[in-house]
Structure formats: C-alpha cells, structure tokens
Enzyme design. Structure first.
Site, PDB file in Angstrom:
ATOM      1  CG  HIS A 130      25.183  26.795  66.637  1.00 39.11           C
ATOM      2  ND1 HIS A 130      23.875  27.166  67.095  1.00 39.11           N
ATOM      3  CD2 HIS A 130      25.854  26.309  67.656  1.00 39.11           C
ATOM      4  CE1 HIS A 130      23.772  27.010  68.335  1.00 39.11           C
ATOM      5  NE2 HIS A 130      24.992  26.251  68.618  1.00 39.11           N
ATOM      6  CG  ASP A 167      23.502  21.138  70.902  1.00 38.87           C
ATOM      7  OD1 ASP A 167      24.510  20.524  70.816  1.00 38.87           O
ATOM      8  OD2 ASP A 167      23.465  22.514  71.357  1.00 38.87           O
ATOM      9  CG  HIS A 169      23.697  25.704  72.715  1.00 34.57           C
ATOM     10  ND1 HIS A 169      24.639  24.865  72.888  1.00 34.57           N
ATOM     11  CD2 HIS A 169      23.953  26.642  73.390  1.00 34.57           C
ATOM     12  CE1 HIS A 169      25.408  25.296  73.722  1.00 34.57           C
ATOM     13  NE2 HIS A 169      25.022  26.671  74.150  1.00 34.57           N
ATOM     14  CG  ASP A 248      25.466  21.105  74.387  1.00 35.19           C
ATOM     15  OD1 ASP A 248      24.281  20.624  74.042  1.00 35.19           O
ATOM     16  OD2 ASP A 248      25.796  22.148  73.464  1.00 35.19           O
TER      17      ASP A 248
HETATM   18 ZN   LIG Z   1      25.145  22.995  72.048  1.00 29.73          ZN
END
Ligand SMILES: [Zn+2]
Length: 312
Positions: A130, A167, A169, A248
């Site tokens: 991120h 991931d 995200h 995740d």
């Molecule tokens: Zn994540």
C-alpha cells in the site's frame, strides 16, 4: 530443492499496539508452522540487511524516505500516526529498512553472479504494497516488492518483470510506483469495493487489476487467474516473477470477505511456478504482505512454501 528464506529479528520490534492486526506474532506464527511442517530446516536461512537508501529512493520520494527514517529519534514509548491505520515508533524505521533490505537481498540471491538460489521468500514486516511513492498507507511504510523489482531492472538490466499481488487488498502502492513503467507487468486481485477503494479503472495495459466481489470463492478466484493473469503473463514473458504474498483472502481471516483456503494459495503458486519455469528460468521472489488470522496465515504460507520448494 532449497530456497532462500530471509528474516530479521528487528522485524519483530515494530509494534503498532496490542489491538493492531499487523502484529509481530504473525512472523513467529509462520515460523512455528514451518517447524511443524518440517520445512524450517530445509530452507537456507539468511538475515536481512538494512536497505541502503539508494534502493528506497528509486521507488519513493527522497523526502518521504527521510521522514520515515527521522522517526528513529522518537523517544521510547511514544508513537505517531502516518495514516489512521499506520503507527510509527522509533523501532519502525529499522524494521522497515530490514524488510526492504530483505527485498534487495532476495533479488541478489536469485540474480547475483553466484546464482545461489532460484527462489527466495521473505518472512518480513512491515508489509509494503500500500505504500505509494510519496507516503505510508495501510500498515505499509516502504514498498518492499517495488524495491525488489526496481533493483532487478536497474542493477541487473531485466527488461520484463512481473509482480503478482494476491493479497485481498488492491496493491495501490505498487500500481502508483510502476504505473508509467512498461518493464513491470503488475497483476493484482482484490475484493472490491473495499479498502483502499482503488484499482477498478483501467489505467494501462501493463496493469492487470482483477476486482472481485465480497464472497469470492476459491473456484471464482482460480477462474479469474486463468482468465486474466495467465494470458497477460504468457504474452509478457517475464524474466522474473515477484509475488506480493498476502494471505488475508483466507476464509478464516476476518479482515476480508473472501473464501480462499490453503489449497487455493498452493494452486496459484503452482500456476506462477509454471510461468516462471517457462519464461523466467524459474526465478521467483515472494514477499509477505497481509494475513492477520495467525493460524490460517501460517498454514497458507506453509502451503505456498511447499509449492515453491517442490515439496507439495
Ligand atoms: Zn491485505
């Protein structure tokens, strides 16, 4: 086949508080599970160095790098917020330098003249995907996988590298850093709409974003990989594969609403290994990103490693 395993105890010193999901225990849970699965003794252990600044400023603004490093002077016990989810203490800069240093080392071990390893896995934190060129975000400070990929391009002259991010995200930071870099093919699958609420717009033909709805099963994830990533990878023919390995999306991880299991992580790893063997002389660097339920994280990483080690 032996793979490189990179870690450093300084990665445990970065602590965002007891209630924070991105906790030091994640690293230990992975190592414990590796021991139980009898793979801990079959990887080659390496200690992550501190990343030199030149590797960081390739993917981050120098001003931002200096800002993160300046927090080393924070008094013990004090902390500050770089974003609402991202806490920094005086131990964070060193941990972040070790995580980015692991990225540099992993790339060197795979591409260096000694050709020590074809495959490296970095069990490090803080995670990175991120973190954008100019700022921290979502538990991330330095974009480790971007540091690794930029090192392969700039210091080893690779012309085509792929970054795969599974991931749950969107890897907004990695996209931000490489959006104008055609030598990088970036493939990211993620729950959408969901944090960080990016990635649903097509910005470039070398950014392959695959937004998937809440409730996505392993079967749907596999379908998407076969439909979007594998054709793009085959066309791009990467000389090396980098993996932003976040876990995740596991059904037991309440950070998200995906329903992946260990077998799905083993499957996608195997698909990527086939691509690596076909185009990239088997060269893979994988770096830990998210994964917050300790048990499913540790089991999923172990499943991922067993495939990387050809032990599945
Ligand atoms: Zn994540």
């Amino acid at each position: 086949m032996s793979i490189a395993y990179i870690y450093h105890p300084d990665c445990l010193e970065h602590d965002m508080g007891e209630e924070h999901p991105e906790q030091p225990a994640r690293i230990n849970a992975i190592e414990d599970r590796m021991r139980m699965a009898h793979i801990f003794d079959f990887v080659r252990h390496h200690e992550a160095p501190l990343a030199e600044k030149k590797y960081l400023t390739r993917v981050h603004d120098a001003k931002y790098v200096d800002k993160v490093l300046s927090f080393a002077k924070l008094p013990d016990g004090e902390h500050s917020y770089l974003d609402p989810d991202t806490v920094i203490t005086n131990k964070t800069p060193k941990a972040a330098l070790r995580a980015a240093g692991a990225a540099v080392m992993a790339t060197d071990l795979v591409l260096g003249h000694k050709h020590q390893h074809k495959i490296a896995f970095c069990n490090v934190r803080p995670p990175g995907h991120h973190a954008e060129r100019g700022g921290a975000m979502g538990f991330c400070f330095f974009n480790n996988i971007a540091v690794a990929a930029a090192h392969a391009i700039h210091d080893y002259g690779l012309r085509r590298v792929a970054i795969i991010d599974f991931d749950v995200h969107h890897g907004n930071g990695t996209e931000d850093i490489f959006q104008n870099e055609p030598r990088v093919l970036f493939c990211s699958s993620f729950q959408h709409p969901f944090y960080p609420f990016s990635g649903d717009d097509v910005i470039s033909d070398h950014i392959i974003n695959v937004p998937l709805p809440a409730g996505t099963s392993g079967d749907k994830f596999r379908e998407a990989v076969l439909m979007h990533w594998i054709p793009a990878l085959t066309k791009f023919a990467p000389e090396m594969i980098f993996i932003s390995a976040g876990f995740d999306a596991h059904i037991e991880d309440d950070m998200s609403n995906f329903h992946l299991r260990e077998s799905d992580y083993a499957w996608v790893t195997k698909e990527l290994m086939v691509v690596a063997d076909k185009f990239a002389d088997g060269r893979v660097v994988s770096m830990l990103e998210g994964g917050y339920d300790l048990s499913s994280l540790a089991r999923s990483v172990t499943a991922h490693l067993k495939v990387l080690m050809h032990m599945d």
